[in-house]
Design a protein around this motif. Sequence first.
Motif, PDB file in Angstrom:
ATOM      1  N   ARG A 211      23.402  37.702  59.309  1.00 47.29           N
ATOM      2  CA  ARG A 211      22.351  36.627  59.143  1.00 47.29           C
ATOM      3  C   ARG A 211      22.389  35.677  60.055  1.00 47.29           C
ATOM      4  O   ARG A 211      23.544  35.217  60.602  1.00 47.29           O
ATOM      5  CB  ARG A 211      22.264  35.996  57.558  1.00 47.29           C
ATOM      6  CG  ARG A 211      22.325  36.940  56.608  1.00 47.29           C
ATOM      7  CD  ARG A 211      20.960  37.466  55.974  1.00 47.29           C
ATOM      8  NE  ARG A 211      20.225  38.187  57.098  1.00 47.29           N
ATOM      9  CZ  ARG A 211      18.891  38.535  56.976  1.00 47.29           C
ATOM     10  NH1 ARG A 211      18.227  37.844  56.001  1.00 47.29           N
ATOM     11  NH2 ARG A 211      18.511  39.202  57.742  1.00 47.29           N
ATOM     12  N   ARG A 217      17.705  31.877  55.190  1.00 43.03           N
ATOM     13  CA  ARG A 217      18.535  33.339  55.432  1.00 43.03           C
ATOM     14  C   ARG A 217      19.304  33.575  54.149  1.00 43.03           C
ATOM     15  O   ARG A 217      20.045  34.573  53.872  1.00 43.03           O
ATOM     16  CB  ARG A 217      19.002  33.484  56.663  1.00 43.03           C
ATOM     17  CG  ARG A 217      18.108  33.597  57.683  1.00 43.03           C
ATOM     18  CD  ARG A 217      17.436  35.171  57.622  1.00 43.03           C
ATOM     19  NE  ARG A 217      16.608  35.207  58.664  1.00 43.03           N
ATOM     20  CZ  ARG A 217      15.171  35.355  58.496  1.00 43.03           C
ATOM     21  NH1 ARG A 217      14.695  35.017  57.385  1.00 43.03           N
ATOM     22  NH2 ARG A 217      14.518  35.723  59.512  1.00 43.03           N
ATOM     23  N   LEU A 282      21.826  40.932  51.672  1.00 41.51           N
ATOM     24  CA  LEU A 282      20.620  40.346  52.637  1.00 41.51           C
ATOM     25  C   LEU A 282      20.163  39.361  51.404  1.00 41.51           C
ATOM     26  O   LEU A 282      19.345  39.842  50.681  1.00 41.51           O
ATOM     27  CB  LEU A 282      19.697  41.299  52.987  1.00 41.51           C
ATOM     28  CG  LEU A 282      20.065  42.052  53.975  1.00 41.51           C
ATOM     29  CD1 LEU A 282      20.437  43.579  53.945  1.00 41.51           C
ATOM     30  CD2 LEU A 282      18.910  42.142  55.191  1.00 41.51           C
ATOM     31  N   SER A 284      18.115  36.627  51.505  1.00 42.37           N
ATOM     32  CA  SER A 284      16.872  35.656  52.023  1.00 42.37           C
ATOM     33  C   SER A 284      16.325  35.208  50.874  1.00 42.37           C
ATOM     34  O   SER A 284      15.935  35.891  49.743  1.00 42.37           O
ATOM     35  CB  SER A 284      16.263  36.629  52.878  1.00 42.37           C
ATOM     36  OG  SER A 284      16.676  36.657  54.403  1.00 42.37           O
ATOM     37  N   GLU A 288      10.846  36.450  55.527  1.00 50.42           N
ATOM     38  CA  GLU A 288      11.238  37.615  56.031  1.00 50.42           C
ATOM     39  C   GLU A 288       9.871  38.610  56.339  1.00 50.42           C
ATOM     40  O   GLU A 288       9.120  38.835  55.263  1.00 50.42           O
ATOM     41  CB  GLU A 288      12.099  38.468  54.958  1.00 50.42           C
ATOM     42  CG  GLU A 288      13.382  37.904  55.060  1.00 50.42           C
ATOM     43  CD  GLU A 288      14.329  38.638  56.036  1.00 50.42           C
ATOM     44  OE1 GLU A 288      13.757  39.430  56.957  1.00 50.42           O
ATOM     45  OE2 GLU A 288      15.400  38.536  55.930  1.00 50.42           O
ATOM     46  N   SER A 291      12.585  43.575  58.250  1.00 51.56           N
ATOM     47  CA  SER A 291      13.734  42.795  58.631  1.00 51.56           C
ATOM     48  C   SER A 291      14.541  43.845  59.836  1.00 51.56           C
ATOM     49  O   SER A 291      15.186  45.017  59.235  1.00 51.56           O
ATOM     50  CB  SER A 291      14.787  42.772  57.525  1.00 51.56           C
ATOM     51  OG  SER A 291      15.996  42.301  57.823  1.00 51.56           O
ATOM     52  N   SER A 293      17.601  43.304  60.551  1.00 48.31           N
ATOM     53  CA  SER A 293      18.920  43.364  59.869  1.00 48.31           C
ATOM     54  C   SER A 293      18.968  44.475  58.781  1.00 48.31           C
ATOM     55  O   SER A 293      19.973  45.314  58.876  1.00 48.31           O
ATOM     56  CB  SER A 293      19.456  42.004  59.349  1.00 48.31           C
ATOM     57  OG  SER A 293      19.455  41.142  60.480  1.00 48.31           O
TER      58      SER A 293
END
Length: 385
Positions: A211, A217, A282, A284, A288, A291, A293
């Motif tokens: 992140r 985040r 993740l 967050s 978002e 994503s 990621s």
Amino acid sequence: MMQHDAPATTYLVYRHFYDPKTQQLMLGGIENYLLQLARLLQSEGQRCVVVQTADHDFSACFQGIEVMGVHCGAYRGNRKKLALFQFISSNYNDETDSIIFGTDSYYVKNHYRRSIAIQHGVSWDKPASNSVFGFIKSLLNHQKYLNYIRDCRNLVCVDHNFVNWYRTYRHFPAKTLVRVIMNFSAGAISQQQLELKWQQPLAAPRLLIARRFVDYRGIQLAIAVVQKLLLKYPKLQVTFAGEGPMEGEIQAAFAGHPQVQICRYGPDEALHIHYQHDLVLLPSIGSEGSSLSLAEAMAAGCAIVSTNVGGLSNMIIDQFNGQIVMPDADILAAQLDYCLQHPEDAKRMAFQAHATAVRSLSLSRWQQDWRQYFMQLGFDLRRVA
């Protein structure tokens, strides 16, 4: 199709794509998205020019992509994006050229035939105070983002979350061409690599939090989750991968914990670093879209625990290809604990996540969706071998 002596030009408008001092791309999901879009346009025979704000006028080339910096001086807000639009308008040929506003916030009302804005997800859902001031500020933010695309005829969104939010306030105009093109992972591990990775499920578990180290985040959440897990699993290996202003807080929280490390990685290393880890968190708490990621974690065959924020909920089906829950430290820790206690379930979800990435979140799928959208708008696509 008519052939032209020179390729058609597509202008990509964005606030800050390239740093002329370091001669490098700015680090971020939107920048990577626009880089891949520029590459796609070039592969289809388009001349692609990125136009961005700058402290001084400049012209540069990044990986074969033209970048034009426009001096915006002390301009603020709308005056910046108007300066970029005016620069483009002075060279624009509506018969052949196109313009893509890299974010909806930089969209300027126009009558060009091939004009597109990209909406990168709800970014105004970050936790705020429950005071009257906070409520009014939230309402004003909603109105601002609704107005960004009020006059936009061609809109690409990276998730369905924004589309559904918009519908709660307004209907899209009948002639607006809206397309959801989810984010992507540029690559994926092979089936053989996936099977090798999970040959002995979670025998030596490794957890990754990849992140940007900023509050929205969920870095504070991640710190709390890892602290809870280490009490029960002192041999758990944890990596915080990224950079940002909260790096010092991570260092302070885990000073004296050799099983927790912090590292940085470039965009081309994302798949590799995810492949080295079994579990991904993740955490967050806001802002978002679909994503990058998460797509990378899926493509690397990781078992994923995610919050149910924004476009993340468009990518994960709970208990099928990951676990998706409220942004709460106790709940997130419990879901990761479940994976550690049930490694075969974690393996099953990791395999389904990989299949999701390969079938639905691949770069080739993303490219094809964009090609179809370009053709709908009459782009002059002439594939370059």
